[in-house]
Design a protein around this motif. Structure first.
Motif, PDB file in Angstrom:
ATOM      1  N   GLN A  12      -5.485  16.452  36.019  1.00  0.00           N
ATOM      2  CA  GLN A  12      -5.561  15.106  36.579  1.00  0.00           C
ATOM      3  C   GLN A  12      -5.925  14.079  35.506  1.00  0.00           C
TER       4      GLN A  12
ATOM      5  N   ARG B  99     -14.033  10.821  52.087  1.00  0.00           N
ATOM      6  CA  ARG B  99     -13.787  12.053  51.345  1.00  0.00           C
ATOM      7  C   ARG B  99     -14.624  13.183  51.922  1.00  0.00           C
TER       8      ARG B  99
ATOM      9  N   GLU C 224     -15.913  20.513  32.908  1.00  0.00           N
ATOM     10  CA  GLU C 224     -14.490  20.536  33.241  1.00  0.00           C
ATOM     11  C   GLU C 224     -14.215  21.588  34.324  1.00  0.00           C
ATOM     12  N   PRO C 225     -13.139  21.436  35.090  1.00  0.00           N
ATOM     13  CA  PRO C 225     -12.822  22.429  36.130  1.00  0.00           C
ATOM     14  C   PRO C 225     -12.567  23.806  35.527  1.00  0.00           C
TER      15      PRO C 225
ATOM     16  N   ASP D 201     -12.433  26.646  38.137  1.00  0.00           N
ATOM     17  CA  ASP D 201     -12.074  27.462  39.294  1.00  0.00           C
ATOM     18  C   ASP D 201     -12.995  28.671  39.432  1.00  0.00           C
TER      19      ASP D 201
ATOM     20  N   ARG E 191     -13.546  23.295  41.048  1.00  0.00           N
ATOM     21  CA  ARG E 191     -12.133  22.961  40.917  1.00  0.00           C
ATOM     22  C   ARG E 191     -11.918  21.508  40.532  1.00  0.00           C
ATOM     23  N   ASP E 192     -12.981  20.748  40.377  1.00  0.00           N
ATOM     24  CA  ASP E 192     -12.908  19.363  39.941  1.00  0.00           C
ATOM     25  C   ASP E 192     -13.941  19.151  38.842  1.00  0.00           C
TER      26      ASP E 192
ATOM     27  N   THR F  46     -17.211  18.230  37.481  1.00  0.00           N
ATOM     28  CA  THR F  46     -18.491  18.331  38.193  1.00  0.00           C
ATOM     29  C   THR F  46     -19.610  17.824  37.294  1.00  0.00           C
TER      30      THR F  46
ATOM     31  N   ASN G 129     -12.847  10.556  33.354  1.00  0.00           N
ATOM     32  CA  ASN G 129     -13.544  11.495  34.236  1.00  0.00           C
ATOM     33  C   ASN G 129     -14.600  10.784  35.068  1.00  0.00           C
TER      34      ASN G 129
ATOM     35  N   LEU H 153     -11.938  11.013  38.134  1.00  0.00           N
ATOM     36  CA  LEU H 153     -12.062  12.405  38.572  1.00  0.00           C
ATOM     37  C   LEU H 153     -13.444  12.717  39.113  1.00  0.00           C
TER      38      LEU H 153
ATOM     39  N   ASN I 172     -16.473  11.391  43.870  1.00  0.00           N
ATOM     40  CA  ASN I 172     -16.505  12.358  44.954  1.00  0.00           C
ATOM     41  C   ASN I 172     -17.152  11.748  46.191  1.00  0.00           C
TER      42      ASN I 172
END
Length: 645
Positions: free
Chosen positions: A123, A185, A280-281, A283, A315-316, A318, A509, A513, A516
């Protein structure tokens, strides 16, 4: 049946250009060799579709071959990345099948899905910069397809068509921004992907000799750190991640369930450091903290070994805040289960290493520190740090200690832990990162994947767990191939460029990104609402969206009633200059009749009004098509006219 109409050459070129633009955001995220193969197939198909259409049997063979190449590139794993690559391969193959109107629509649709799929993997701003022109071209191609289907003539030329589509997309931009900032959201997505089902670079929950070589060649960011106060020396920045307890003879792995055990007592030796990490993401659930964290971050927890774990896969991007301190004592009392796990070794592996450790124990007696020092002295005296270390076999520790005697952090931490456990000293492997680079532009620290590291903790009576870094014990003159020697690392001359690029990415970021549900709840703080609820944010969104839609509708209606021809637009503005007086033109009034009436009411401009009205009537109703110069002259004179008072 209109979908079976043949594609004319201009429409086909629009469709292929849109597909190529939509493929770029996703191609850059694929393995380089696979991206080149798919780009070549798409180009070959685009060139041969009209002259030599591919027969069905060839398309079938190429589809199977390309699918096999995709699965090979992703180690035959099913997941998001594999699915995106398969979508890209279908788009490339579809370029060879663009003969009918239906094929053009399918190609443009595939292209839009490809651009969307790129955002599932990245993203960043580069993906957005590539996706925006791709969307404009896709909309322009769709417009051209609709005109071809209806038999209409649209804007002629590339620039007028792109301008028309761009204006429509600009009209939709305010609503899109309102949806991004104000649509309520959820704290977690409605759908998800199984953890570790997606190939991601980063620290894993297992470690075996030689597995980290690709990770250490990766300069991509792992996380960024901002200290609230003076930072520690970079040599003391050990960023704690998963702690590995279990050893099967070759591979170290986590102690399952330890993340849910109560954290032990930590007595700090100095004032704690407070800092903020933007990760960074990955997962995965792994978080990182400066050795040693004193409390769990928001949205995470600390296990028995003080490794931070997130409640959900990251996954985003954080962001979390932590406090850490150098420990004076860390778990001074060791439970029986922890001691047994920290001493356990598999049977039948590495007999020479076990014999060496037992001999050291006999010679040192009860002095654990003497055994530890002998291991560190051995590494310092006879071993070499080398990323090009040879692969190891079944008894990996024996081969490393008595044969190759070269390796990097995986080799040293694994061998040290085996030696200490064989000597009766509880030991475990800690993985994470070490050091970092301070970006002077933003005054923050960047930790890259290439700074991944593994070290050890051994347990001493009265002090608890103590950190040991056997890799750092290697003498400086014995350090050969390092990360800095590998190709692709940035030189000092380009450092300001990379600093600026990373600083811009960090700002992206923070702005986009990192926005949230928690940050959205603070968006109404300027109007006095400290923490907005979902219904309050939703009400604001509905209000703003309604206003945006109303303004868009007004603009669309005005544009619909406005003539497109430049002469008509100039005439309407000319007539509008008399709208507030008795010379206002009625809707039913012809141009010549109105011109004579307005001239009588404005004697100072009578000749000009009659002349312009006559020229417009001649242009409007002349039996022959006026030439372009006549139209430009009339437009220029109509725009230049101003009535005198």
């Amino acid at each position: 049946m209109s979908t079976r109409l043949p594609l004319d050459a201009p429409t086909r070129r629009w469709c292929l250009a849109a597909a190529a633009a939509c493929a770029l955001p996703l191609l850059r995220l694929l393995p380089a060799w696979l991206a080149l193969v798919l780009a070549g197939i798409g180009l070959l198909g685009a060139l041969s579709a009209f002259r030599w259409p591919w027969p069905s049997w060839l398309r079938l063979i190429m589809t199977l071959a390309v699918a096999g190449a995709v699965f090979f590139a992703f180690d035959f794993r099913f997941g998001r990345d594999t699915g995106c690559a398969l979508l890209m391969s279908m788009l490339a193959l579809k370029c060879g099948e663009t003969a009918q109107l239906r094929d053009g629509r399918s190609l443009v649709g595939f292209g839009l899905f490809a651009a969307f799929a790129a955002f599932l993997q990245d993203q960043g701003p580069i993906t957005l910069l590539l996706a925006v022109p791709a969307a404009v071209l896709a909309m322009a191609a769709s417009q051209r397809l609709a005109e071809a289907d209806a038999g209409l003539d649209g804007p002629q030329g590339v620039t007028p068509r792109l301008r028309a589509v761009g204006l429509v997309m600009l009209l939709a931009l305010p609503l899109a921004m309102a949806g991004f900032w104000l649509f309520p959201r959820l704290p977690s997505p409605l759908w998800g992907v199984p953890e570790n089902a997606i190939a991601k670079t980063g620290i894993d929950d297992r470690m075996a000799p030689g597995e980290w070589i690709d990770l250490m060649a990766d300069d991509s960011p792992a996380f960024r750190v901002r200290f609230f106060g003076a930072p520690p020396p970079s040599g003391q920045m050990y960023w704690r991640g998963p702690v590995l307890w279990h050893f099967d003879g070759r591979t170290w792995s986590r102690w399952e369930g330890i993340a849910y055990m109560a954290s032990p007592e930590v007595v700090a030796a100095q004032a704690p450091l407070r800092y903020e990490i933007t990760q960074e993401p990955t997962d995965r659930r792994f978080m990182f903290a400066l050795d040693l964290p004193l409390a769990a971050p928001d949205g995470g927890r600390l296990g028995l070994d003080l490794s931070p774990y997130a409640d959900r896969p990251l996954r985003d991007v954080t962001r979390y805040t932590l406090e850490s301190a150098v420990p004076a004592r860390f778990e001074a009392t060791l439970s029986r289960s922890s001691r047994d796990m920290a001493l356990r070794l598999p049977e039948g592996f590495n007999p020479r290493a076990l014999e060496l450790a037992r001999r050291w124990r006999e010679e040192a007696g009860d002095d654990d520190l003497a055994v530890i020092q002998r291991a560190l002295d051995l590494f310092n005296r006879e071993f070499t740090y080398d990323l090009a270390a040879p692969p190891l076999g079944r008894d990996s520790v024996d081969e490393f200690l008595f044969s190759t005697r070269s390796g990097f952090c995986e080799h040293y931490s694994s061998a040290f832990a085996v030696l200490m456990r064989a000597a009766g000293i509880p030991t475990r492997v800690v993985t994470g990162y070490v050091g970092g680079y301070r970006n002077p532009l933003g005054d923050y620290w960047l930790v890259r994947q290439s700074e991944a590291h593994a070290w050890n903790e051994f347990w001493i009576e009265g002090r608890g767990w103590v950190r040991a870094d056997p890799t750092a014990a290697v003498a400086p003159e014995r350090i050969l191939n390092t990360v800095g020697d590998m190709p692709g690392t940035a030189g000092a001359a380009l450092r300001p460029v990379f600093d600026m690029g990373d600083w811009l990415r960090r700002g992206w970021n923070d702005l986009m990104l990192g926005f949230n549900a928690q940050r959205q709840s603070l968006i109404l703080r300027p109007v006095g609402i400290e923490h907005a609820s979902a219904w309050q944010v939703g009400l604001v969104f509905a209000t703003v969206a309604g206003l945006v839609l109303a303004v868009s509708l007004v603009l669309m209606l005005r544009e619909r009633g406005r003539p497109r021809d430049p002469v008509q637009r100039a005439w309407r503005r000319f007539v509008g200059r008399f709208a507030r007086g008795p010379a206002a033109k009625a809707a039913h009034e012809p141009a010549l009749s109105w011109g004579w009436r307005a001239a009588a009411l404005h004697p100072a401009d009578a000749d000009a009004i009659r002349a312009l009205s006559a020229r417009f009537a001649a242009w409007q109703y002349a039996p022959a098509e006026p030439d372009a110069e006549t139209a430009r002259s009339l437009v220029r004179d109509l725009r230049a006219f101003r009535p005198r008072r």
